[in-house]
Design a protein around this motif. Structure first.
Motif, PDB file in Angstrom:
ATOM      1  N   ALA A 105       0.832  -1.212   0.000  1.00  0.00           N
ATOM      2  CA  ALA A 105       0.000   0.000   0.000  1.00  0.00           C
ATOM      3  C   ALA A 105       0.865   1.260   0.000  1.00  0.00           C
ATOM      4  O   ALA A 105       0.606   2.207  -0.750  1.00  0.00           O
ATOM      5  N   ARG A 106       1.896   1.271   0.826  1.00  0.00           N
ATOM      6  CA  ARG A 106       2.769   2.458   0.896  1.00  0.00           C
ATOM      7  C   ARG A 106       3.454   2.708  -0.452  1.00  0.00           C
ATOM      8  O   ARG A 106       3.588   3.852  -0.884  1.00  0.00           O
ATOM      9  N   ILE A 107       3.881   1.629  -1.112  1.00  0.00           N
ATOM     10  CA  ILE A 107       4.552   1.792  -2.413  1.00  0.00           C
ATOM     11  C   ILE A 107       3.546   2.295  -3.455  1.00  0.00           C
ATOM     12  O   ILE A 107       3.846   3.192  -4.249  1.00  0.00           O
ATOM     13  N   VAL A 108       2.336   1.716  -3.416  1.00  0.00           N
ATOM     14  CA  VAL A 108       1.292   2.136  -4.372  1.00  0.00           C
ATOM     15  C   VAL A 108       1.023   3.631  -4.214  1.00  0.00           C
ATOM     16  O   VAL A 108       0.934   4.371  -5.197  1.00  0.00           O
ATOM     17  N   ARG A 109       0.920   4.096  -2.963  1.00  0.00           N
ATOM     18  CA  ARG A 109       0.656   5.513  -2.703  1.00  0.00           C
ATOM     19  C   ARG A 109       1.826   6.381  -3.149  1.00  0.00           C
ATOM     20  O   ARG A 109       1.640   7.429  -3.738  1.00  0.00           O
ATOM     21  N   GLU A 110       3.033   5.905  -2.843  1.00  0.00           N
ATOM     22  CA  GLU A 110       4.213   6.721  -3.141  1.00  0.00           C
ATOM     23  C   GLU A 110       4.467   6.840  -4.642  1.00  0.00           C
ATOM     24  O   GLU A 110       4.772   7.915  -5.147  1.00  0.00           O
ATOM     25  N   ARG A 111       4.305   5.724  -5.374  1.00  0.00           N
ATOM     26  CA  ARG A 111       4.672   5.739  -6.801  1.00  0.00           C
ATOM     27  C   ARG A 111       3.576   6.297  -7.697  1.00  0.00           C
ATOM     28  O   ARG A 111       3.859   6.967  -8.677  1.00  0.00           O
ATOM     29  N   GLY A 112       2.344   5.914  -7.434  1.00  0.00           N
ATOM     30  CA  GLY A 112       1.240   6.392  -8.268  1.00  0.00           C
ATOM     31  C   GLY A 112       1.095   5.683  -9.607  1.00  0.00           C
ATOM     32  O   GLY A 112       0.140   5.955 -10.348  1.00  0.00           O
ATOM     33  N   ASP A 113       2.015   4.757  -9.944  1.00  0.00           N
ATOM     34  CA  ASP A 113       1.908   4.093 -11.250  1.00  0.00           C
ATOM     35  C   ASP A 113       1.594   2.599 -11.133  1.00  0.00           C
ATOM     36  O   ASP A 113       1.831   1.838 -12.048  1.00  0.00           O
TER      37      ASP A 113
ATOM     38  N   GLY B 277      -3.150   6.847   6.505  1.00  0.00           N
ATOM     39  CA  GLY B 277      -3.369   7.404   5.169  1.00  0.00           C
ATOM     40  C   GLY B 277      -2.771   6.557   4.059  1.00  0.00           C
ATOM     41  O   GLY B 277      -2.274   7.090   3.066  1.00  0.00           O
ATOM     42  N   ILE B 278      -2.834   5.211   4.223  1.00  0.00           N
ATOM     43  CA  ILE B 278      -2.192   4.372   3.204  1.00  0.00           C
ATOM     44  C   ILE B 278      -3.203   3.667   2.291  1.00  0.00           C
ATOM     45  O   ILE B 278      -2.829   2.803   1.508  1.00  0.00           O
ATOM     46  N   ALA B 279      -4.501   4.030   2.411  1.00  0.00           N
ATOM     47  CA  ALA B 279      -5.500   3.497   1.468  1.00  0.00           C
ATOM     48  C   ALA B 279      -6.505   4.599   1.165  1.00  0.00           C
ATOM     49  O   ALA B 279      -6.702   5.511   1.984  1.00  0.00           O
ATOM     50  N   ASP B 280      -7.149   4.513  -0.005  1.00  0.00           N
ATOM     51  CA  ASP B 280      -8.180   5.506  -0.330  1.00  0.00           C
ATOM     52  C   ASP B 280      -9.464   5.202   0.423  1.00  0.00           C
ATOM     53  O   ASP B 280     -10.224   6.088   0.776  1.00  0.00           O
ATOM     54  N   ARG B 281      -9.696   3.873   0.611  1.00  0.00           N
ATOM     55  CA  ARG B 281     -10.958   3.442   1.203  1.00  0.00           C
ATOM     56  C   ARG B 281     -10.701   2.166   1.976  1.00  0.00           C
ATOM     57  O   ARG B 281      -9.809   1.385   1.597  1.00  0.00           O
ATOM     58  N   VAL B 282     -11.461   1.932   3.065  1.00  0.00           N
ATOM     59  CA  VAL B 282     -11.357   0.654   3.780  1.00  0.00           C
ATOM     60  C   VAL B 282     -12.738   0.007   3.821  1.00  0.00           C
ATOM     61  O   VAL B 282     -13.756   0.713   3.845  1.00  0.00           O
ATOM     62  N   GLU B 283     -12.765  -1.307   3.795  1.00  0.00           N
ATOM     63  CA  GLU B 283     -14.026  -2.056   3.832  1.00  0.00           C
ATOM     64  C   GLU B 283     -13.838  -3.254   4.752  1.00  0.00           C
ATOM     65  O   GLU B 283     -12.920  -4.052   4.543  1.00  0.00           O
TER      66      GLU B 283
END
Ligand code: NAP
Length: 295
Positions: free
Chosen positions: A22-30, A52-58
């Motif tokens: 999740a942290r890598i996904v947020r940091e890189r954006g690609d 703040g490491i996900a857009d949404r939680v379920e």
């Protein structure tokens, strides 16, 4: 910046591995344009939102995977079957279902039959970790320079496999495909058996009585200290690894016990050459690891 590989990535489980992704996904954006996280407990999801490491939680895995074009199982492998059963009817057609589990034959056995037609199943294992767990434990460099092994069943859509390979390359990993049974044997010797030995030796030390037990901790030399680091790993995750790589682990343990017996015999009979030869082999392996930048 390159286009994100996925529109929406759903992570089912967001501990050490999931939160690192999740942290890598947020940091890189690609890697993914949107990130949805699911965990077993609301408290973990609250923490994920705080970090703040996900857009949404379920909390409901079925809701978490709705509309996702990539779903990654990041829970302990013993939870996979129930998770897969819960999400199967909700997976989007054409989506990729992947995972990060430390055992691969069991994942294919437990999840494979539940994957709906039109969904691509690409099992994977990032060979990287620490003894810490939970969403606070993750960090962006965890997979840097580490291998990620993919074990897609025969006939898996090649575009799907390539997308997962690219995801892991963007996480910093080197990627290789491997046959699942071979993966489980290799991991049994390089990871699962060392953990079994570490858990066992800590138990043995803990069983010592009174003063000697106290002194084990007080004067813990580096050898024992290194074992305690490995032995601090998550009990549920490792319980599931042992139970789901049973045959390969027991085979490697048997071989290890035979070699340990041989060493014990050499010690008893004063066979200095044998003892020295075995220690030298350890040194050679350590040097090779350093040369391969995997130490
Ligand atoms: P972790 O830090 O303990 O996190 C596990 C996550 O899975 C948590 O978010 C947890 O939710 C969730 N979870 C636990 N039980 C669940 C269940 N029954 N149903 C749904 N979700 C559940 O674990 P990890 O170290 O990231 O390991 C995750 C996976 O990666 C495992 O399959 C493991 O084999 C693999 N792996 C681990 C390592 C390593 O060194 N740790 C390395 C490579 C691969 P709650 O927080 O709400 O309980």
């Amino acid at each position: 910046m390159a286009e994100p590989i996925f529109r929406r990535l759903a992570l089912l489980g967001i501990g050490l591995i999931g939160s690192s992704v999740a942290r890598i996904v947020r940091e890189r954006g690609d890697i993914a344009a949107e990130l949805v996280a699911n965990a077993r407990t609301q408290s973990t999801l609250d923490r994920v939102m705080q970090l703040g490491i996900a857009d949404r939680v379920e909390l409901d895995p079925a809701r978490a995977v709705e509309g996702a074009d990539c779903v990654m199982l990041c829970a302990p492998v013993g939870a996979y079957e129930a998770l897969a059963a819960a999400i199967a009817p909700h997976l989007a057609p054409g989506a990729i279902l992947t995972d990060v589990g430390s055992t691969k034959q069991s994942v294919i056995r437990d999840v494979g039959p539940l994957v709906p037609a039109g969904v691509h199943f690409v099992p994977a294992h990032p060979v990287a970790g620490t003894e810490y767990s939970g969403p606070d434990a993750g960090f962006t460099t965890l997979f840097q320079g580490r291998w990620c092994l993919l074990t897609p069943p025969a006939g898996t859509d090649e575009t799907a496999v390539e997308k997962i390979a690219e995801l892991w390359r963007r996480c910093g990993s080197m990627v290789e495909a491997m046959e699942p049974a071979h993966h489980d044997r290799v991991l049994a010797i390089v990871s699962h058996l060392p953990h079994l030995i570490a858990f066992t030796i800590c138990g043995t030390a803990d069983d010592l009585e009174g003063e000697s037990r106290q002194q084990v901790l007080q004067f813990a030399a580096s050898g024992f200290r290194d074992f305690t680091r490995i032995a601090a790993s998550d009990p549920v995750m490792w319980r599931d690894v042992f139970l789901n790589n049973r045959e390969a682990l027991l085979e490697m343990l048997q071989r290890f016990m035979e070699d340990a017996q041989a060493m014990a015999r050499a010690v008893r009979w004063g066979d200095a050459t044998y003892i020295e030869d075995r220690i030298l082999r350890g040194r050679v392996i350590r040097r090779s690891l350093i040369e391969m930048k995997q130490a």
